[in-house]
Design an enzyme around this catalytic site. Structure first.
Site, PDB file in Angstrom:
ATOM      1  CG  HIS A   1      -2.235   0.658   1.001  1.00  0.00           C
ATOM      2  ND1 HIS A   1      -2.477   1.533  -0.034  1.00  0.00           N
ATOM      3  CD2 HIS A   1      -3.404   0.584   1.689  1.00  0.00           C
ATOM      4  CE1 HIS A   1      -3.723   1.963   0.020  1.00  0.00           C
ATOM      5  NE2 HIS A   1      -4.308   1.398   1.059  1.00  0.00           N
TER       6      HIS A   1
ATOM      7  CG  ASP B   1      -2.994   5.311  -4.155  1.00  0.00           C
ATOM      8  OD1 ASP B   1      -2.295   5.258  -3.128  1.00  0.00           O
ATOM      9  OD2 ASP B   1      -2.977   6.247  -4.968  1.00  0.00           O
TER      10      ASP B   1
END
Length: 431
Positions: free
Chosen positions: A402, A406
């Site tokens: 992450h 995204d």
């Protein structure tokens, strides 16, 4: 005259290895280039050849010792082979040369050797739950394959209970004698399980260098990356119908079955072009993007999980992908993968479905930023056009870092893969 045998170059950034097994003992005749020892590195097993023909002299290290590149591990007395042994070593050398010629012709023989569908390659999800595997050197592995034995049923007499070639040969001899013995001897009384006698046992086995490396890399991935997994389900009807319609023509033309892995590889390549962050990695405070897809395919080897790389898979045909992956699966089982086979990789596909996995959260293969997990296909009720129908469905899992990817990008990439599988025409017209 004694010639020293040194640890050869093991590959980029690999400086040491563990002595896995001695294939020769002092006094044994050896031909030039004949393997005398097996070394375990972080990724593969490497055989050390004799630089000259002669007789094994002194073994300077023991099984289990850690040795560095260039270290002297043994000596060979040149030209001192006992009568009869030199001829035997010569025959062994000739057999190895013939085997090498066969391997070098893999470009032509690969199609015949890789008849197993790439969808049947034994891939392991998220680091591989293969704790029941038996540690074997290449020589032992070849003996097991040659005699068709189950290594888990053979008692090892080597260090830490490891199997030796002599253990395998003894088991093969016992197997051949079993039918004759069974016809002449009465069946023994059934033994009472140890558990019913109140006995409890434990076994302590040292982790192989490869297993230690797997453990460190997977833990490092959890510690260093912001891991998250997104899921989707995929209707496999179109791919199954395509395989059924073209499997005979495909196999006849290309010499290999049309499997699922080529479809998912092409679908992944399509998604990675549209969402480049999924095919990138972090280097310090920079993000490195690739305009190509080098696909890492997680496969099961006797000593643990290995991840060979199929280069530029985005530019390959379905047949080229199937042949490459099937060949890697075959060589992983044989223990003949090289360091070069497993270097690089920009994205990974791990197929736990061949083991029956319904769903998993695979762990990324650093420094990569994402991995696609495939799972078993099962008939499930789904709604189509307002009606409940039964379709062959598969859960897809995309684990990603992450820090660089995204949630929107991860979900979009997985959705592109899902849509490409459900409508394979998208892969042909680049949608």
């Amino acid at each position: 005259m004694a010639t020293e045998v040194s640890v050869p170059t093991l590959g980029e950034s690999v400086t040491e290895a563990t002595v896995g097994e001695w294939l020769k003992k002092p006094g044994d005749a050896v031909a030039a280039d004949e393997p005398i020892a097996s070394l375990e590195t972080d990724k593969v097993a490497v055989e050390v050849p004799s630089p000259v023909a002669g007789v094994i002299g002194e073994l300077k290290v023991e099984v289990g010792d850690t040795v560095e590149v260039g270290a002297v591990i043994a000596t060979v007395e040149e030209g001192a082979a006992p009568a009869g042994k030199g001829e035997e070593a010569g025959r062994a050398s000739q057999q190895r040369e013939e085997g090498q010629e066969k391997r070098e012709s893999a470009g032509d023989a690969g199609k015949a050797a890789a008849k197993a569908s790439a969808s049947e390659v034994e891939s392991l999800p998220d680091g591989g739950h293969d704790s029941g595997s038996v540690t074997m050197s290449p020589a032992v592995r070849r003996a097991v394959l040659e005699h068709g034995l189950d290594p888990t049923n053979i008692k090892g007499t080597g260090k830490d209970g490891r199997l030796t070639k002599e253990d395998v040969l003894a088991a093969a001899k016992s197997k051949q004698a079993a039918p004759q013995d069974a016809s002449t001897e009465a069946a023994p009384a059934p033994s009472v399980p140890a558990s019913s006698k109140g006995e409890r046992r434990e076994e302590r086995v040292k982790m192989t260098r490869m297993r230690q490396t797997i453990a460190k890399r997977l833990k490092a991935a959890q510690d260093n990356a912001a891991l998250l997994t997104t899921f989707n389900d995929c209707d496999m009807t179109a791919v199954i119908e395509a395989r059924e319609a073209y499997k005979e023509t495909f196999a006849k033309k290309h010499g290999i079955k049309l499997g699922f892995m080529s479809f998912f590889a092409k679908a992944a390549a399509l998604a990675l072009k549209d969402v480049p962050a999924v095919n990138a990695y972090i280097d310090g405070d920079e993000i490195v993007y690739h305009d190509y897809v080098d696909l890492s395919v997680a496969v099961s080897a006797p000593n643990g999980l290995v991840v060979p790389v199929v280069r530029s898979i985005d530019a390959m045909s379905f047949a080229e992908i199937e042949l490459a992956i099937a060949d890697y699966g075959k060589r992983a089982k044989e223990g003949t993968l090289t360091m070069e086979d497993m270097q690089g990789g920009t994205f990974t596909i791990s197929n736990g479905g061949v083991f029956g996995s319904l769903m998993s959260t695979p762990i990324i293969n650093p420094p990569q930023s994402a991995v696609l997990g495939l799972h078993r296909i099962e008939d499930r009720p789904v709604v189509r056009d307002g009606e409940v129908v039964v379709r062959p469905m598969m859960y897809l899992a995309l684990s990603y870092d992450h820090r660089i990817i995204d949630g929107r990008e991860a979900v979009t990439a997985l959705k592109i893969m899902k849509e490409a599988i459900e409508d394979p025409m998208r892969m042909l017209i680049d949608l």
